[in-house]
Design a protein around this motif. Sequence first.
Motif, PDB file in Angstrom:
ATOM      1  N   PHE A  16       5.255  71.405  13.011  1.00 15.19           N
ATOM      2  CA  PHE A  16       6.489  71.893  13.602  1.00 15.19           C
ATOM      3  C   PHE A  16       6.791  71.158  14.908  1.00 15.19           C
ATOM      4  O   PHE A  16       7.912  70.683  15.129  1.00 15.19           O
ATOM      5  CB  PHE A  16       6.370  73.402  13.834  1.00 15.19           C
ATOM      6  CG  PHE A  16       7.619  74.058  14.324  1.00 15.19           C
ATOM      7  CD1 PHE A  16       8.723  74.206  13.491  1.00 15.19           C
ATOM      8  CD2 PHE A  16       7.691  74.557  15.617  1.00 15.19           C
ATOM      9  CE1 PHE A  16       9.886  74.825  13.953  1.00 15.19           C
ATOM     10  CE2 PHE A  16       8.842  75.183  16.078  1.00 15.19           C
ATOM     11  CZ  PHE A  16       9.946  75.316  15.238  1.00 15.19           C
ATOM     12  N   VAL A  17       5.799  71.050  15.762  1.00 16.62           N
ATOM     13  CA  VAL A  17       5.978  70.402  17.066  1.00 16.62           C
ATOM     14  C   VAL A  17       6.313  68.925  16.889  1.00 16.62           C
ATOM     15  O   VAL A  17       7.238  68.412  17.527  1.00 16.62           O
ATOM     16  CB  VAL A  17       4.716  70.600  17.934  1.00 16.62           C
ATOM     17  CG1 VAL A  17       4.705  69.685  19.141  1.00 16.62           C
ATOM     18  CG2 VAL A  17       4.599  72.062  18.357  1.00 16.62           C
ATOM     19  N   ARG A  18       5.583  68.245  16.029  1.00 13.72           N
ATOM     20  CA  ARG A  18       5.844  66.822  15.816  1.00 13.72           C
ATOM     21  C   ARG A  18       7.259  66.607  15.269  1.00 13.72           C
ATOM     22  O   ARG A  18       7.951  65.671  15.671  1.00 13.72           O
ATOM     23  CB  ARG A  18       4.794  66.206  14.904  1.00 13.72           C
ATOM     24  CG  ARG A  18       3.428  66.060  15.584  1.00 13.72           C
ATOM     25  CD  ARG A  18       2.375  65.509  14.643  1.00 13.72           C
ATOM     26  NE  ARG A  18       2.531  64.091  14.419  1.00 13.72           N
ATOM     27  CZ  ARG A  18       1.970  63.135  15.164  1.00 13.72           C
ATOM     28  NH1 ARG A  18       1.213  63.461  16.195  1.00 13.72           N
ATOM     29  NH2 ARG A  18       2.153  61.873  14.873  1.00 13.72           N
ATOM     30  N   LYS A  19       7.686  67.493  14.381  1.00 15.62           N
ATOM     31  CA  LYS A  19       9.038  67.375  13.825  1.00 15.62           C
ATOM     32  C   LYS A  19      10.076  67.609  14.920  1.00 15.62           C
ATOM     33  O   LYS A  19      11.070  66.879  14.994  1.00 15.62           O
ATOM     34  CB  LYS A  19       9.232  68.350  12.675  1.00 15.62           C
ATOM     35  CG  LYS A  19      10.608  68.210  12.074  1.00 15.62           C
ATOM     36  CD  LYS A  19      10.772  68.385  10.615  1.00 15.62           C
ATOM     37  CE  LYS A  19       9.836  67.720   9.714  1.00 15.62           C
ATOM     38  NZ  LYS A  19      10.088  68.030   8.324  1.00 15.62           N
ATOM     39  N   LEU A  60       7.936  81.316  19.574  1.00 11.71           N
ATOM     40  CA  LEU A  60       8.810  80.146  19.479  1.00 11.71           C
ATOM     41  C   LEU A  60       9.397  79.795  20.844  1.00 11.71           C
ATOM     42  O   LEU A  60       9.585  78.614  21.157  1.00 11.71           O
ATOM     43  CB  LEU A  60       9.914  80.377  18.449  1.00 11.71           C
ATOM     44  CG  LEU A  60       9.434  80.475  16.995  1.00 11.71           C
ATOM     45  CD1 LEU A  60      10.585  80.850  16.072  1.00 11.71           C
ATOM     46  CD2 LEU A  60       8.762  79.191  16.549  1.00 11.71           C
ATOM     47  N   VAL A  61       9.646  80.801  21.671  1.00 14.09           N
ATOM     48  CA  VAL A  61      10.094  80.543  23.047  1.00 14.09           C
ATOM     49  C   VAL A  61       8.973  79.849  23.819  1.00 14.09           C
ATOM     50  O   VAL A  61       9.195  78.846  24.506  1.00 14.09           O
ATOM     51  CB  VAL A  61      10.521  81.843  23.758  1.00 14.09           C
ATOM     52  CG1 VAL A  61      10.794  81.597  25.246  1.00 14.09           C
ATOM     53  CG2 VAL A  61      11.744  82.449  23.082  1.00 14.09           C
ATOM     54  N   LEU A  72       8.815  76.165  25.577  1.00 13.35           N
ATOM     55  CA  LEU A  72       8.459  75.943  26.981  1.00 13.35           C
ATOM     56  C   LEU A  72       7.315  74.935  27.098  1.00 13.35           C
ATOM     57  O   LEU A  72       7.349  74.042  27.955  1.00 13.35           O
ATOM     58  CB  LEU A  72       8.091  77.264  27.659  1.00 13.35           C
ATOM     59  CG  LEU A  72       7.706  77.174  29.141  1.00 13.35           C
ATOM     60  CD1 LEU A  72       8.832  76.567  29.972  1.00 13.35           C
ATOM     61  CD2 LEU A  72       7.326  78.557  29.659  1.00 13.35           C
ATOM     62  N   ALA A  73       6.325  75.058  26.252  1.00 17.95           N
ATOM     63  CA  ALA A  73       5.203  74.113  26.285  1.00 17.95           C
ATOM     64  C   ALA A  73       5.682  72.690  25.979  1.00 17.95           C
ATOM     65  O   ALA A  73       5.244  71.734  26.628  1.00 17.95           O
ATOM     66  CB  ALA A  73       4.122  74.544  25.295  1.00 17.95           C
ATOM     67  N   ILE A  74       6.580  72.563  25.014  1.00 17.28           N
ATOM     68  CA  ILE A  74       7.127  71.239  24.686  1.00 17.28           C
ATOM     69  C   ILE A  74       7.916  70.684  25.872  1.00 17.28           C
ATOM     70  O   ILE A  74       7.783  69.509  26.227  1.00 17.28           O
ATOM     71  CB  ILE A  74       8.000  71.299  23.422  1.00 17.28           C
ATOM     72  CG1 ILE A  74       7.140  71.574  22.191  1.00 17.28           C
ATOM     73  CG2 ILE A  74       8.794  70.004  23.238  1.00 17.28           C
ATOM     74  CD1 ILE A  74       7.934  71.898  20.929  1.00 17.28           C
ATOM     75  N   ALA A  79      -0.149  67.252  20.597  1.00 19.00           N
ATOM     76  CA  ALA A  79       0.724  66.758  19.521  1.00 19.00           C
ATOM     77  C   ALA A  79       1.946  66.051  20.096  1.00 19.00           C
ATOM     78  O   ALA A  79       2.336  64.972  19.621  1.00 19.00           O
ATOM     79  CB  ALA A  79       1.138  67.908  18.613  1.00 19.00           C
ATOM     80  N   VAL A  80       2.547  66.625  21.126  1.00 18.98           N
ATOM     81  CA  VAL A  80       3.711  65.991  21.753  1.00 18.98           C
ATOM     82  C   VAL A  80       3.303  64.669  22.383  1.00 18.98           C
ATOM     83  O   VAL A  80       3.973  63.642  22.201  1.00 18.98           O
ATOM     84  CB  VAL A  80       4.363  66.919  22.801  1.00 18.98           C
ATOM     85  CG1 VAL A  80       5.441  66.173  23.596  1.00 18.98           C
ATOM     86  CG2 VAL A  80       4.958  68.155  22.138  1.00 18.98           C
TER      87      VAL A  80
END
Length: 178
Positions: A119-122, A148-149, A153-155, A71-72
Amino acid sequence: MSRINVPAVDTATGATAEVYAHIKKAAGSVPNTYAAIGALNPGALKVMLQADIVLAAGSLSKQDIETIRLAVSATTGCDYCEAAHSLLGKMAGLKPDALKQIRAGEPTGEARRDALVQFVRKLVSTRGTVSEADFAAITHAGYTDAQLVDISLAIAGITFTNVFNRINDTTLDFPAVH
């Protein structure tokens, strides 16, 4: 062809050779993006790989991690990471249709995964503090505070490789996606 000239992986010495050896042992080969990062700053590559170890031992499934990375990458426009994480997502059990939908930001039909993608895209495409509604949506989907942590970290990790690959125009060594 990549913009940054990188010596052949088999000519690496010192810290770079060590980190490449770990990657080869785990994956069989050194992907082009890791080769470039490792040749220029083996410490940076080691930090990335350590973050991957932390994520793998964390609270997210492999499918969740690959969903985030895909997604990122799609949101930022990193064709290298889209290709890599489409393949890795498939290996983690994501179906081809779901991979395509994640890349496009379209619903997959899995409420929890769709909430994660939204959520990730936002997070990646907006500024400022996450709204109460967005926070409620991700927690309502079942993601915990600890997750969420791990999502953060993945993002962070995929954003690093996205940015580097966009600078380098890293040559694809994964099947391209369309």
